[in-house]
Design a protein around this motif. Sequence first.
Motif, PDB file in Angstrom:
ATOM      1  N   ARG A   2       4.556   0.586  12.214  1.00  0.00           N
ATOM      2  CA  ARG A   2       5.334   0.494  10.979  1.00  0.00           C
ATOM      3  C   ARG A   2       6.811   0.768  11.239  1.00  0.00           C
ATOM      4  O   ARG A   2       7.688   0.162  10.656  1.00  0.00           O
ATOM      5  CB  ARG A   2       4.800   1.476   9.934  1.00  0.00           C
ATOM      6  N   TRP A 219      -6.871  -3.520   1.281  1.00  0.00           N
ATOM      7  CA  TRP A 219      -5.699  -4.285   1.713  1.00  0.00           C
ATOM      8  C   TRP A 219      -5.891  -5.796   1.638  1.00  0.00           C
ATOM      9  O   TRP A 219      -5.256  -6.553   2.368  1.00  0.00           O
ATOM     10  CB  TRP A 219      -5.264  -3.878   3.127  1.00  0.00           C
ATOM     11  N   TYR A 391      -1.456   1.999  -1.701  1.00  0.00           N
ATOM     12  CA  TYR A 391      -0.037   2.193  -1.418  1.00  0.00           C
ATOM     13  C   TYR A 391       0.603   3.074  -2.485  1.00  0.00           C
ATOM     14  O   TYR A 391       0.161   3.098  -3.631  1.00  0.00           O
ATOM     15  CB  TYR A 391       0.690   0.841  -1.384  1.00  0.00           C
ATOM     16  N   ILE A 399       5.561   0.482   1.315  1.00  0.00           N
ATOM     17  CA  ILE A 399       5.336   0.207   2.730  1.00  0.00           C
ATOM     18  C   ILE A 399       6.586  -0.475   3.283  1.00  0.00           C
ATOM     19  O   ILE A 399       7.323  -1.127   2.549  1.00  0.00           O
ATOM     20  CB  ILE A 399       4.100  -0.699   2.948  1.00  0.00           C
ATOM     21  N   TYR A 441      -2.583  -4.339   8.012  1.00  0.00           N
ATOM     22  CA  TYR A 441      -3.123  -3.021   7.688  1.00  0.00           C
ATOM     23  C   TYR A 441      -4.623  -2.966   7.908  1.00  0.00           C
ATOM     24  O   TYR A 441      -5.157  -1.955   8.338  1.00  0.00           O
ATOM     25  CB  TYR A 441      -2.773  -2.647   6.249  1.00  0.00           C
ATOM     26  N   GLN A 445      -7.216  -0.255  10.363  1.00  0.00           N
ATOM     27  CA  GLN A 445      -8.116   0.641   9.650  1.00  0.00           C
ATOM     28  C   GLN A 445      -9.266   1.038  10.565  1.00  0.00           C
ATOM     29  O   GLN A 445      -9.755   0.219  11.354  1.00  0.00           O
ATOM     30  CB  GLN A 445      -8.678  -0.041   8.393  1.00  0.00           C
TER      31      GLN A 445
END
Length: 446
Positions: A2, A219, A391, A399, A441, A445
């Motif tokens: 990120r 997501w 989020y 994000i 995303y 996970q």
Amino acid sequence: MRKLLWLLAATALFVTGCAGAGSFGNGGRTLVIAIVSNPQMKDAISLSSEFEKANPGVHLKFVSLPENEARAKITASTATQGGEFDVVMISNYEAPQWAANGWLENLEPHMKATPGYDENDFIPSIRQSLSYENQMYAVPFYGESSFVVYRKDLFQKAGITMPAHPTWQQIADYAAKLDDKNAGIAGICLRGKPGWGESLAPFTTVANTFGAQWFDKDWNAKLTSPEFTQAANFYVNLVRDHGEVGASSAGFSECGTRYAQGQAAMWYDATSMTGTTEDPTSSKVVGKNGYAPAPVEKTQASGWLYTWALGIPKVAKDSGDAWKFMAWMTDKAYAKKVGETYGWNRVPPGTRQSTYEIPQYRDAAKAYAQPTLDGIADANQQKAMVSPVPYPGIQFVGIPEFQDLGTRVSQQLSAAIAGQTSVADALAQSQKYAATVGESYQAVQP
């Protein structure tokens, strides 16, 4: 990953900045401050000579830019650690993320070492929104939620009474009844200008209360869901049928000017609008305004939570002088200085509880002070959204990718408002953008 995305986005946005931040000028030190050119910030610039007088040898140089440009420039400089700025104006979108990346200085030691600064005076939700691991990394200049301002005289003439808690359908019905093209009065003003912090701010609150999500809890992108589609059609049709002329290029400033000049019967936007709507030096509608909570459909509340704040980049050369300036611009005394100099309606709202205890401000802000505080208090995801989301944020997706994703989607929304594409096609393209982000995303996970 990120953090790398922030850096890549910043590099793509980078424009050569104001070299020489923290430099020594003739007879002293120059602080370079990147700031958004909103009305309250312009007042701060005009008062800044008082700070310089109180701090001999410290000179201030402001880089004041429109919101979209300021975001790009500040992001580029901070993410690449370019060192162009000693102080940056950011929001509760950037502050927690940038703090986690190690790009901002922790302000807790500065606040505790400044007598009378009183960080506990900040409205709790605003303070928390600028914190990371319970430490503040930016201090608020003004805070806001969103609400509807409306012309009480036009409502009375039309035989309409604004409900205590209006729905969006009621607002649309009122806009249709109050729309008077012959008189040059739009039923409502809504942002249509591209930008994730422009049109997408009000639109996303509409989407939330219609039950829409940008992403579900796994997501999966949801921009073509029935709820998102309904919200987009509602927003686009409302502004096309009963909104302002040139809506696809109208943002906060443009709507503020139109409403203050008597060219709109309603305006849904930030609660900080009162600095424009109630300014007797520029507004033709002072004393004619009522304020109602952000309209809803399926939720208890839908107003956003936002604050423009000041932070110190970790690479700033003199955090001590930078903090002195920030403390001056955000302490208790600043509100009184603005009120006494420019009028109490121009005091930066929504940050300090003590501001609402100033008798002159209470009197000047009696029409909107409580609606502002109520909006900020009600602004949380549990009240603003129907279904859980993965989020943070109400009017934004918290994000790093949202700066690019939100801007792309806003361009599609503006094109639909301008009649250059259909809502269905705009959302189909937007879904592709969002799906790519969601997949990134999903890939990480557990």
